[in-house]
Design an enzyme around this catalytic site. Structure first.
Site, PDB file in Angstrom:
ATOM      1  N   HIS A 277      -9.475  -2.007  -4.875  1.00 35.91           N
ATOM      2  CA  HIS A 277      -8.449  -2.332  -3.959  1.00 35.91           C
ATOM      3  C   HIS A 277      -7.325  -3.324  -4.774  1.00 35.91           C
ATOM      4  O   HIS A 277      -5.991  -3.384  -4.506  1.00 35.91           O
ATOM      5  CB  HIS A 277      -8.779  -3.122  -2.670  1.00 35.91           C
ATOM      6  CG  HIS A 277      -7.649  -3.070  -1.730  1.00 35.91           C
ATOM      7  ND1 HIS A 277      -6.809  -2.064  -1.013  1.00 35.91           N
ATOM      8  CD2 HIS A 277      -6.673  -4.371  -1.467  1.00 35.91           C
ATOM      9  CE1 HIS A 277      -5.884  -2.442  -0.493  1.00 35.91           C
ATOM     10  NE2 HIS A 277      -5.682  -3.871  -0.558  1.00 35.91           N
TER      11      HIS A 277
ATOM     12  N   HIS B 244      -0.948 -10.554  -5.514  1.00 36.18           N
ATOM     13  CA  HIS B 244       0.405 -10.275  -5.200  1.00 36.18           C
ATOM     14  C   HIS B 244       1.333 -11.282  -5.937  1.00 36.18           C
ATOM     15  O   HIS B 244       2.439 -10.946  -6.391  1.00 36.18           O
ATOM     16  CB  HIS B 244       0.719 -10.356  -3.847  1.00 36.18           C
ATOM     17  CG  HIS B 244       0.060  -9.467  -2.927  1.00 36.18           C
ATOM     18  ND1 HIS B 244      -0.088  -7.909  -3.416  1.00 36.18           N
ATOM     19  CD2 HIS B 244      -0.848  -9.262  -1.785  1.00 36.18           C
ATOM     20  CE1 HIS B 244      -0.588  -7.132  -2.544  1.00 36.18           C
ATOM     21  NE2 HIS B 244      -1.317  -7.886  -1.572  1.00 36.18           N
TER      22      HIS B 244
ATOM     23  N   ASP C 269      -3.482  -2.512  -5.155  1.00 28.72           N
ATOM     24  CA  ASP C 269      -2.639  -3.584  -4.794  1.00 28.72           C
ATOM     25  C   ASP C 269      -1.516  -4.013  -6.109  1.00 28.72           C
ATOM     26  O   ASP C 269      -0.144  -3.789  -6.068  1.00 28.72           O
ATOM     27  CB  ASP C 269      -2.914  -5.096  -4.421  1.00 28.72           C
ATOM     28  CG  ASP C 269      -3.439  -4.979  -3.100  1.00 28.72           C
ATOM     29  OD1 ASP C 269      -3.115  -4.349  -2.430  1.00 28.72           O
ATOM     30  OD2 ASP C 269      -4.223  -6.024  -2.866  1.00 28.72           O
TER      31      ASP C 269
ATOM     32  N   HIS D 270       0.873  -1.167   0.034  1.00 31.86           N
ATOM     33  CA  HIS D 270       0.142   0.028  -0.087  1.00 31.86           C
ATOM     34  C   HIS D 270       0.689   1.327   0.048  1.00 31.86           C
ATOM     35  O   HIS D 270       0.564   2.349  -0.825  1.00 31.86           O
ATOM     36  CB  HIS D 270      -0.940  -0.021   1.242  1.00 31.86           C
ATOM     37  CG  HIS D 270      -1.955  -1.272   1.206  1.00 31.86           C
ATOM     38  ND1 HIS D 270      -2.538  -1.683   2.380  1.00 31.86           N
ATOM     39  CD2 HIS D 270      -2.260  -1.964   0.271  1.00 31.86           C
ATOM     40  CE1 HIS D 270      -3.145  -2.874   2.182  1.00 31.86           C
ATOM     41  NE2 HIS D 270      -3.076  -3.012   0.825  1.00 31.86           N
TER      42      HIS D 270
END
Length: 305
Positions: free
Chosen positions: A238, A265, A242, A79
């Protein structure tokens, strides 16, 4: 020309670590041109540095974590990294007195505020972009992520959550990057998780800082946060946040388009590694005339809310 950027002053914030549940102090320091983004553990003697580098990302289970050969780590960097990308900071030393960056409210917004509080200093050195020259794709089962040439930075992201609280119309987002649109439309989106997973992790002495204050929490039927969502498509937004942070782990802004389906991720990092490993897939470039820039960064001294 578009110039490299750092901070005008040292800034500091305190928050809670998502995994430890303990107080964490974060300090951001200005750095000279071509320093890059450096994460530093100051609770160790001597301090340990982690340059922003996709090869340093060795754990993507619950977050993006940087781990060195000795097993020393800094977790939950994504973040803050997204905020650096959003504001266009090329050179900064990030000091943290714990094995993780504080989670704050689960979005990038507190870090954007911190960067704006520090002020932006333009350096007399050209900003180096990574320009994508050919498509590169990574697949994992039904998940995939692909980056291709594009004159700008765009993300086309789709998630697939079969949950009553997540409308099918709100599971796809196309985002054309600029600092203004990142801060306004992306940075406030919070991370999310299921109550059953949080309870299990906490029983294993993990995620001890997890709470309604730093995430959207769901059960099998609904969103449990009293205030609900910040915007209807906060979940996929979001995931875009990311991805912005994960791709900036190369330490440079990218000129290209990311398309992704159910990526996270791990896949984002695999894609970035695959791109950088292929010398024909990318090239360094600078932008001599700011008027010709395909990406718009906020002006120094400008505050965007």
């Amino acid at each position: 020309m578009i110039r490299q950027r750092t901070l005008k002053s040292i800034v500091q914030m305190t928050g809670v670590g998502l995994h430890s549940g303990r107080k964490v102090t974060l300090t951001l320091r200005p750095a000279a041109a071509n320093t890059g983004v450096i994460y530093r553990r100051t609770d160790l003697n001597p301090p340990v540095d982690f340059p922003a580098d996709p090869e340093s990302v060795r754990d993507t289970m619950l977050c993006t974590a940087l781990v060195n050969d000795d097993g020393v780590r800094i977790s939950t960097v994504e973040h803050l990294n997204a905020a650096l990308a959003g504001v266009g900071i090329d050179n900064v030393v990030i000091e943290v007195d714990a094995p993780e960056i504080p989670i704050m409210d689960g979005s990038a917004s507190p870090f954007v505020y911190l960067l704006q509080s520090a002020g932006i200093e333009e350096l007399n050195t050209a900003k180096k972009f990574i320009r994508i020259k050919k498509p590169v794709r990574i697949e994992d089962g039904d998940k995939w992520a692909e980056i291709r040439p594009y004159n700008g930075f765009r993300l086309d992201f789709t998630i697939d959550f079969n949950h009553p609280a997540i409308e099918s119309d709100d599971q796809k987002l196309v985002f054309e990057f600029s600092s203004q649109s990142f801060i306004k439309d992306i940075s406030r989106a919070r991370t999310f998780g299921f109550m059953r997973d949080i309870e299990y992790l906490q029983s294993q002495n993990l995620c001890l800082g997890g709470s309604f204050d730093c995430a959207i929490v769901l059960d099998d039927y609904r969103i449990l946060n009293e205030d609900g969502l910040r915007f209807e498509n906060e979940f996929v937004t979001h995931k875009v946040l990311d991805a912005v942070g994960d791709l900036y782990m190369c330490g440079h802004s990218i000129l290209g388009e990311l398309s992704a389906y159910k990526s996270g991720h791990a896949l984002n990092n695999q894609l970035l590694r695959a791109v950088l490993a292929d010398q024909e897939a990318w090239e360094w470039t600078t932008i001599e005339d700011e008027k010709d820039s395909p990406v718009a960064f906020m002006q120094p001294g400008m505050v965007l809310a």
